[in-house]
Write a protein that holds these residues in place. Structure first.
Motif, PDB file in Angstrom:
ATOM      1  N   ARG A 165       2.662 -13.844  32.851  1.00  0.00           N
ATOM      2  CA  ARG A 165       1.235 -13.919  32.534  1.00  0.00           C
ATOM      3  C   ARG A 165       0.715 -15.346  32.508  1.00  0.00           C
ATOM      4  N   THR A 166       1.604 -16.300  32.245  1.00  0.00           N
ATOM      5  CA  THR A 166       1.143 -17.676  32.081  1.00  0.00           C
ATOM      6  C   THR A 166       1.751 -18.648  33.085  1.00  0.00           C
ATOM      7  N   GLU A 167       2.723 -18.190  33.882  1.00  0.00           N
ATOM      8  CA  GLU A 167       3.397 -19.095  34.805  1.00  0.00           C
ATOM      9  C   GLU A 167       3.442 -18.495  36.211  1.00  0.00           C
ATOM     10  N   ASP A 168       3.501 -19.353  37.209  1.00  0.00           N
ATOM     11  CA  ASP A 168       3.712 -18.947  38.593  1.00  0.00           C
ATOM     12  C   ASP A 168       5.212 -18.680  38.728  1.00  0.00           C
ATOM     13  N   VAL A 169       5.591 -17.405  38.749  1.00  0.00           N
ATOM     14  CA  VAL A 169       7.004 -17.034  38.677  1.00  0.00           C
ATOM     15  C   VAL A 169       7.830 -17.630  39.819  1.00  0.00           C
ATOM     16  N   PRO A 170       7.440 -17.452  41.091  1.00  0.00           N
ATOM     17  CA  PRO A 170       8.265 -18.034  42.154  1.00  0.00           C
ATOM     18  C   PRO A 170       8.386 -19.560  42.059  1.00  0.00           C
ATOM     19  N   ALA A 171       7.281 -20.233  41.751  1.00  0.00           N
ATOM     20  CA  ALA A 171       7.315 -21.699  41.654  1.00  0.00           C
ATOM     21  C   ALA A 171       8.203 -22.145  40.500  1.00  0.00           C
ATOM     22  N   ARG A 172       8.076 -21.476  39.364  1.00  0.00           N
ATOM     23  CA  ARG A 172       8.880 -21.855  38.194  1.00  0.00           C
ATOM     24  C   ARG A 172      10.355 -21.549  38.426  1.00  0.00           C
ATOM     25  N   ALA A 173      10.665 -20.424  39.052  1.00  0.00           N
ATOM     26  CA  ALA A 173      12.062 -20.077  39.353  1.00  0.00           C
ATOM     27  C   ALA A 173      12.669 -21.095  40.306  1.00  0.00           C
ATOM     28  N   THR A 174      11.894 -21.487  41.302  1.00  0.00           N
ATOM     29  CA  THR A 174      12.361 -22.500  42.254  1.00  0.00           C
ATOM     30  C   THR A 174      12.626 -23.821  41.539  1.00  0.00           C
ATOM     31  N   GLU A 175      11.701 -24.204  40.648  1.00  0.00           N
ATOM     32  CA  GLU A 175      11.858 -25.448  39.890  1.00  0.00           C
ATOM     33  C   GLU A 175      13.094 -25.401  38.989  1.00  0.00           C
ATOM     34  N   LEU A 176      13.248 -24.318  38.245  1.00  0.00           N
ATOM     35  CA  LEU A 176      14.359 -24.206  37.297  1.00  0.00           C
ATOM     36  C   LEU A 176      15.724 -24.177  37.977  1.00  0.00           C
TER      37      LEU A 176
ATOM     38  N   MET B 248       8.959  -7.051  18.059  1.00  0.00           N
ATOM     39  CA  MET B 248       7.623  -7.340  18.600  1.00  0.00           C
ATOM     40  C   MET B 248       6.615  -6.237  18.255  1.00  0.00           C
ATOM     41  N   LEU B 249       6.569  -5.876  16.992  1.00  0.00           N
ATOM     42  CA  LEU B 249       5.633  -4.867  16.526  1.00  0.00           C
ATOM     43  C   LEU B 249       4.241  -5.485  16.459  1.00  0.00           C
ATOM     44  N   THR B 250       3.322  -4.953  17.251  1.00  0.00           N
ATOM     45  CA  THR B 250       1.950  -5.443  17.276  1.00  0.00           C
ATOM     46  C   THR B 250       1.158  -4.843  16.123  1.00  0.00           C
ATOM     47  N   ARG B 251       1.264  -3.522  15.997  1.00  0.00           N
ATOM     48  CA  ARG B 251       0.585  -2.852  14.886  1.00  0.00           C
ATOM     49  C   ARG B 251       1.063  -1.406  14.793  1.00  0.00           C
ATOM     50  N   THR B 252       0.760  -0.793  13.665  1.00  0.00           N
ATOM     51  CA  THR B 252       1.054   0.622  13.482  1.00  0.00           C
ATOM     52  C   THR B 252      -0.260   1.382  13.498  1.00  0.00           C
ATOM     53  N   VAL B 253      -0.193   2.655  13.897  1.00  0.00           N
ATOM     54  CA  VAL B 253      -1.396   3.482  13.960  1.00  0.00           C
ATOM     55  C   VAL B 253      -1.132   4.826  13.309  1.00  0.00           C
ATOM     56  N   ALA B 254      -2.197   5.443  12.847  1.00  0.00           N
ATOM     57  CA  ALA B 254      -2.137   6.797  12.302  1.00  0.00           C
ATOM     58  C   ALA B 254      -2.215   7.798  13.456  1.00  0.00           C
ATOM     59  N   LEU B 255      -1.894   9.051  13.163  1.00  0.00           N
ATOM     60  CA  LEU B 255      -1.876  10.089  14.189  1.00  0.00           C
ATOM     61  C   LEU B 255      -3.205  10.200  14.937  1.00  0.00           C
TER      62      LEU B 255
ATOM     63  N   GLU C 198      -4.689   2.277  25.554  1.00  0.00           N
ATOM     64  CA  GLU C 198      -4.531   0.818  25.510  1.00  0.00           C
ATOM     65  C   GLU C 198      -3.200   0.397  26.140  1.00  0.00           C
ATOM     66  N   LEU C 199      -2.133   1.093  25.796  1.00  0.00           N
ATOM     67  CA  LEU C 199      -0.814   0.777  26.362  1.00  0.00           C
ATOM     68  C   LEU C 199      -0.769   0.998  27.869  1.00  0.00           C
ATOM     69  N   SER C 200      -1.465   2.016  28.363  1.00  0.00           N
ATOM     70  CA  SER C 200      -1.430   2.314  29.798  1.00  0.00           C
ATOM     71  C   SER C 200      -2.033   1.186  30.626  1.00  0.00           C
ATOM     72  N   GLY C 201      -2.885   0.367  30.018  1.00  0.00           N
ATOM     73  CA  GLY C 201      -3.465  -0.772  30.720  1.00  0.00           C
ATOM     74  C   GLY C 201      -2.515  -1.948  30.844  1.00  0.00           C
ATOM     75  N   ARG C 202      -1.355  -1.866  30.187  1.00  0.00           N
ATOM     76  CA  ARG C 202      -0.306  -2.895  30.244  1.00  0.00           C
ATOM     77  C   ARG C 202      -0.797  -4.281  29.822  1.00  0.00           C
ATOM     78  N   HIS C 203      -1.723  -4.307  28.857  1.00  0.00           N
ATOM     79  CA  HIS C 203      -2.213  -5.598  28.370  1.00  0.00           C
ATOM     80  C   HIS C 203      -1.839  -5.834  26.918  1.00  0.00           C
ATOM     81  N   VAL C 204      -1.010  -4.949  26.357  1.00  0.00           N
ATOM     82  CA  VAL C 204      -0.579  -5.090  24.970  1.00  0.00           C
ATOM     83  C   VAL C 204       0.701  -5.905  24.949  1.00  0.00           C
ATOM     84  N   ARG C 205       0.718  -6.926  24.136  1.00  0.00           N
ATOM     85  CA  ARG C 205       1.937  -7.719  23.980  1.00  0.00           C
ATOM     86  C   ARG C 205       2.651  -7.190  22.740  1.00  0.00           C
TER      87      ARG C 205
END
Length: 143
Positions: free
Chosen positions: A10-21, A112-119, A128-135
Motif C-alpha cells: 500500500r505504501t511502497e513500489d513492490v518491484p522497485a523495493r524488492a529489487t533494491e533490497l 491485529m484486531l481493528t475492532r469488535t462488532v455486535a451481531l 467493509e471487509l469485502s472492499g479489502r481496505h481494512v487493516r
C-alpha cells in the motif's frame, strides 16, 4: 516468521523495493494476501525456485515460461482441512491454531484486531471487509 524485510504494497513500489533490497537478485519467498492479480505479479519477483504463498487467490501460472523459473506455489486454504482433509489434517490444523493462540496470549504475535462488532453490525462489517481496505481484523463478539 524469519523475514529479513517486509514490503507494504500500500505504501511502497513492490518491484522497485524488492529489487533494491536484493541488489537485483529477486526474492526467495512472497506471502501474498492481496489477491490473484497481485500473486501473479509477485511471480516476477521470485528467484529461480522461489516460493509464493497465496492467501487470497492463486496466481496465473500461465505467465511463467514452462520449466523456466520453477516457482513453488502454495495455496493457503485452511478451511479445506475441514471440507477435504482427514482426521490427521484437522488435528494438525488444530495444533497450529493452539500454537498461534498461545503466541498471541504471550504477546509474541499481534492479532491485529481493528475492532469488535455486535451481531447487528456483522453485515456492514462484511461489506467493509469485502472492499479489502481494512487493516487488521473485525471480529464479531457474542453478547
Amino acid at each position: 516468521m524469519g523475514a529479513h524485510a517486509v514490503i507494504d504494497h500500500r505504501t511502497e513500489d513492490v518491484p522497485a523495493r524488492a529489487t533494491e533490497l536484493t541488489g537485483g537478485r529477486g526474492v526467495d519467498t512472497v506471502v501474498d494476501t492481496v489477491g490473484p492479480h497481485s500473486a501473479t505479479a509477485d511471480l516476477r519477483l521470485l528467484v529461480h525456485c522461489g516460493r509464493l504463498a497465496a492467501v487470497a487467490g492463486r496466481p496465473d501460472l500461465r505467465t511463467v515460461r514452462p520449466f523456466g523459473m520453477a516457482p513453488s506455489v502454495h495455496e493457503i486454504a485452511l478451511g479445506a482441512a475441514y471440507t477435504l482433509g482427514d482426521e490427521r489434517t484437522r488435528a494438525r490444523l488444530a495444533a497450529m491454531l493452539t500454537d498461534l493462540l498461545a503466541m498471541t496470549a504471550q504477546g509474541r504475535l499481534d492479532a491485529m484486531l481493528t475492532r469488535t462488532v455486535a451481531l447487528d453490525d456483522v453485515p456492514e462489517a462484511l461489506i467493509e471487509l469485502s472492499g479489502r481496505h481494512v487493516r487488521g481484523k473485525i471480529v464479531y463478539v457474542r453478547d
